[in-house]
Design a protein around this motif. Structure first.
Motif, PDB file in Angstrom:
ATOM      1  N   ALA A   3       0.827  -1.201   0.000  1.00  0.00           N
ATOM      2  CA  ALA A   3       0.000   0.000   0.000  1.00  0.00           C
ATOM      3  C   ALA A   3       0.866   1.257   0.000  1.00  0.00           C
ATOM      4  N   ILE A   4       0.478   2.216  -0.823  1.00  0.00           N
ATOM      5  CA  ILE A   4       1.156   3.509  -0.868  1.00  0.00           C
ATOM      6  C   ILE A   4       0.588   4.344   0.275  1.00  0.00           C
ATOM      7  N   MET A   5       1.476   4.922   1.088  1.00  0.00           N
ATOM      8  CA  MET A   5       1.050   5.611   2.298  1.00  0.00           C
ATOM      9  C   MET A   5       1.659   7.010   2.392  1.00  0.00           C
ATOM     10  N   PRO A   6       0.998   7.896   3.170  1.00  0.00           N
ATOM     11  CA  PRO A   6       1.619   9.194   3.426  1.00  0.00           C
ATOM     12  C   PRO A   6       3.028   9.000   4.000  1.00  0.00           C
ATOM     13  N   LYS A   7       3.920   9.879   3.638  1.00  0.00           N
ATOM     14  CA  LYS A   7       5.336   9.878   4.005  1.00  0.00           C
ATOM     15  C   LYS A   7       6.191   8.974   3.118  1.00  0.00           C
ATOM     16  N   ASP A   8       5.562   8.160   2.247  1.00  0.00           N
ATOM     17  CA  ASP A   8       6.347   7.414   1.262  1.00  0.00           C
ATOM     18  C   ASP A   8       6.975   8.427   0.313  1.00  0.00           C
ATOM     19  N   GLN A   9       8.052   8.008  -0.347  1.00  0.00           N
ATOM     20  CA  GLN A   9       8.728   8.873  -1.309  1.00  0.00           C
ATOM     21  C   GLN A   9       8.799   8.164  -2.652  1.00  0.00           C
ATOM     22  N   ILE A  10       8.320   8.839  -3.675  1.00  0.00           N
ATOM     23  CA  ILE A  10       8.397   8.311  -5.039  1.00  0.00           C
ATOM     24  C   ILE A  10       9.736   8.762  -5.606  1.00  0.00           C
ATOM     25  N   VAL A  11      10.582   7.790  -5.966  1.00  0.00           N
ATOM     26  CA  VAL A  11      11.926   8.110  -6.444  1.00  0.00           C
ATOM     27  C   VAL A  11      12.108   7.844  -7.940  1.00  0.00           C
ATOM     28  N   LYS A  12      11.101   7.180  -8.558  1.00  0.00           N
ATOM     29  CA  LYS A  12      11.191   6.932  -9.998  1.00  0.00           C
ATOM     30  C   LYS A  12       9.778   6.750 -10.547  1.00  0.00           C
ATOM     31  N   VAL A  13       9.520   7.361 -11.718  1.00  0.00           N
ATOM     32  CA  VAL A  13       8.246   7.200 -12.417  1.00  0.00           C
ATOM     33  C   VAL A  13       8.557   6.879 -13.871  1.00  0.00           C
ATOM     34  N   ASN A  14       8.171   5.687 -14.325  1.00  0.00           N
ATOM     35  CA  ASN A  14       8.392   5.261 -15.713  1.00  0.00           C
ATOM     36  C   ASN A  14       9.842   5.458 -16.155  1.00  0.00           C
ATOM     37  N   GLY A  15      10.774   5.163 -15.269  1.00  0.00           N
ATOM     38  CA  GLY A  15      12.197   5.276 -15.601  1.00  0.00           C
ATOM     39  C   GLY A  15      12.786   6.653 -15.369  1.00  0.00           C
ATOM     40  N   VAL A  16      11.953   7.655 -15.075  1.00  0.00           N
ATOM     41  CA  VAL A  16      12.450   9.010 -14.810  1.00  0.00           C
ATOM     42  C   VAL A  16      12.899   9.077 -13.356  1.00  0.00           C
ATOM     43  N   ALA A  17      14.183   9.365 -13.142  1.00  0.00           N
ATOM     44  CA  ALA A  17      14.754   9.425 -11.798  1.00  0.00           C
ATOM     45  C   ALA A  17      16.033  10.239 -11.848  1.00  0.00           C
ATOM     46  N   GLY A  18      16.577  10.497 -10.671  1.00  0.00           N
ATOM     47  CA  GLY A  18      17.869  11.161 -10.600  1.00  0.00           C
ATOM     48  C   GLY A  18      17.750  12.623 -10.227  1.00  0.00           C
ATOM     49  N   GLU A  19      18.891  13.284 -10.243  1.00  0.00           N
ATOM     50  CA  GLU A  19      18.970  14.689  -9.844  1.00  0.00           C
ATOM     51  C   GLU A  19      18.069  15.555 -10.729  1.00  0.00           C
ATOM     52  N   ASN A  20      17.347  16.466 -10.113  1.00  0.00           N
ATOM     53  CA  ASN A  20      16.449  17.405 -10.801  1.00  0.00           C
ATOM     54  C   ASN A  20      15.317  16.718 -11.571  1.00  0.00           C
ATOM     55  N   SER A  21      14.853  15.559 -11.099  1.00  0.00           N
ATOM     56  CA  SER A  21      13.827  14.815 -11.830  1.00  0.00           C
ATOM     57  C   SER A  21      12.414  14.996 -11.278  1.00  0.00           C
ATOM     58  N   ALA A  22      12.237  15.691 -10.158  1.00  0.00           N
ATOM     59  CA  ALA A  22      10.918  15.779  -9.521  1.00  0.00           C
ATOM     60  C   ALA A  22       9.850  16.344 -10.458  1.00  0.00           C
ATOM     61  N   LEU A  49       4.700   3.200 -13.745  1.00  0.00           N
ATOM     62  CA  LEU A  49       5.550   2.288 -12.998  1.00  0.00           C
ATOM     63  C   LEU A  49       6.287   3.147 -11.971  1.00  0.00           C
ATOM     64  N   LEU A  50       5.899   3.002 -10.698  1.00  0.00           N
ATOM     65  CA  LEU A  50       6.442   3.826  -9.616  1.00  0.00           C
ATOM     66  C   LEU A  50       7.406   3.042  -8.755  1.00  0.00           C
ATOM     67  N   THR A  51       8.556   3.625  -8.462  1.00  0.00           N
ATOM     68  CA  THR A  51       9.474   3.072  -7.464  1.00  0.00           C
ATOM     69  C   THR A  51       9.336   3.953  -6.239  1.00  0.00           C
ATOM     70  N   ILE A  52       9.027   3.311  -5.115  1.00  0.00           N
ATOM     71  CA  ILE A  52       8.695   4.029  -3.885  1.00  0.00           C
ATOM     72  C   ILE A  52       9.617   3.554  -2.768  1.00  0.00           C
ATOM     73  N   THR A  53      10.050   4.496  -1.922  1.00  0.00           N
ATOM     74  CA  THR A  53      10.826   4.139  -0.750  1.00  0.00           C
ATOM     75  C   THR A  53      10.050   4.527   0.500  1.00  0.00           C
ATOM     76  N   ARG A  54      10.275   3.772   1.562  1.00  0.00           N
ATOM     77  CA  ARG A  54       9.652   4.040   2.851  1.00  0.00           C
ATOM     78  C   ARG A  54      10.716   3.849   3.918  1.00  0.00           C
ATOM     79  N   ALA A  55      10.869   4.853   4.787  1.00  0.00           N
ATOM     80  CA  ALA A  55      11.857   4.767   5.861  1.00  0.00           C
ATOM     81  C   ALA A  55      11.383   3.848   6.967  1.00  0.00           C
TER      82      ALA A  55
END
Length: 108
Positions: free
Chosen positions: A69-88, A102-108
């Motif tokens: 489940a995607i939750m508040p405070k998760d961080q999306i770090v990649k969308v459809n291969g778009v990632a990296g510095e200045n990618s927000a 296609l989302l890559t998500i991180t959770r602390a």
């Protein structure tokens, strides 16, 4: 092989590795369905999930995929291969314009 059906699978299951968790989800917008997720970009390389809106695609996904489940405070770090510095900003454009996400998500 799991022996008990009541033990969840996925990156947040008991016994999963400690530290930040990273997982990938695929969402498909169809029939005019909205994403239903409040986000902000506080850095240049990620989007922070601020909240999940009722009736949206993310809420639907969460109900069907409790272990990811995607939750508040998760961080999306990649969308459809778009990632990296200045990618927000580019990630936000992908979220708005593409039907398959296609989302890559991180959770602390």
């Amino acid at each position: 092989l799991r022996e008990r059906a009541d033990i969840p699978e996925g990156p947040f299951a008991p016994g999963a590795a400690a530290g930040p968790k990273e997982f990938t989800v695929t969402l498909k917008k169809s029939g005019g369905k909205v994403l239903g997720m409040d986000m902000e970009h506080t850095g240049k390389d990620r989007l922070n999930v601020k909240g999940i809106k009722p009736g949206g695609l993310v809420e639907e996904f969460n109900k069907a995929n409790a272990s990811q489940a995607i939750m508040p405070k998760d961080q999306i770090v990649k969308v459809n291969g778009v990632a990296g510095e200045n990618s927000a900003k580019k990630m936000l454009e992908e979220l708005k314009s593409k039907e398959t996400l296609l989302l890559t998500i991180t959770r602390a």
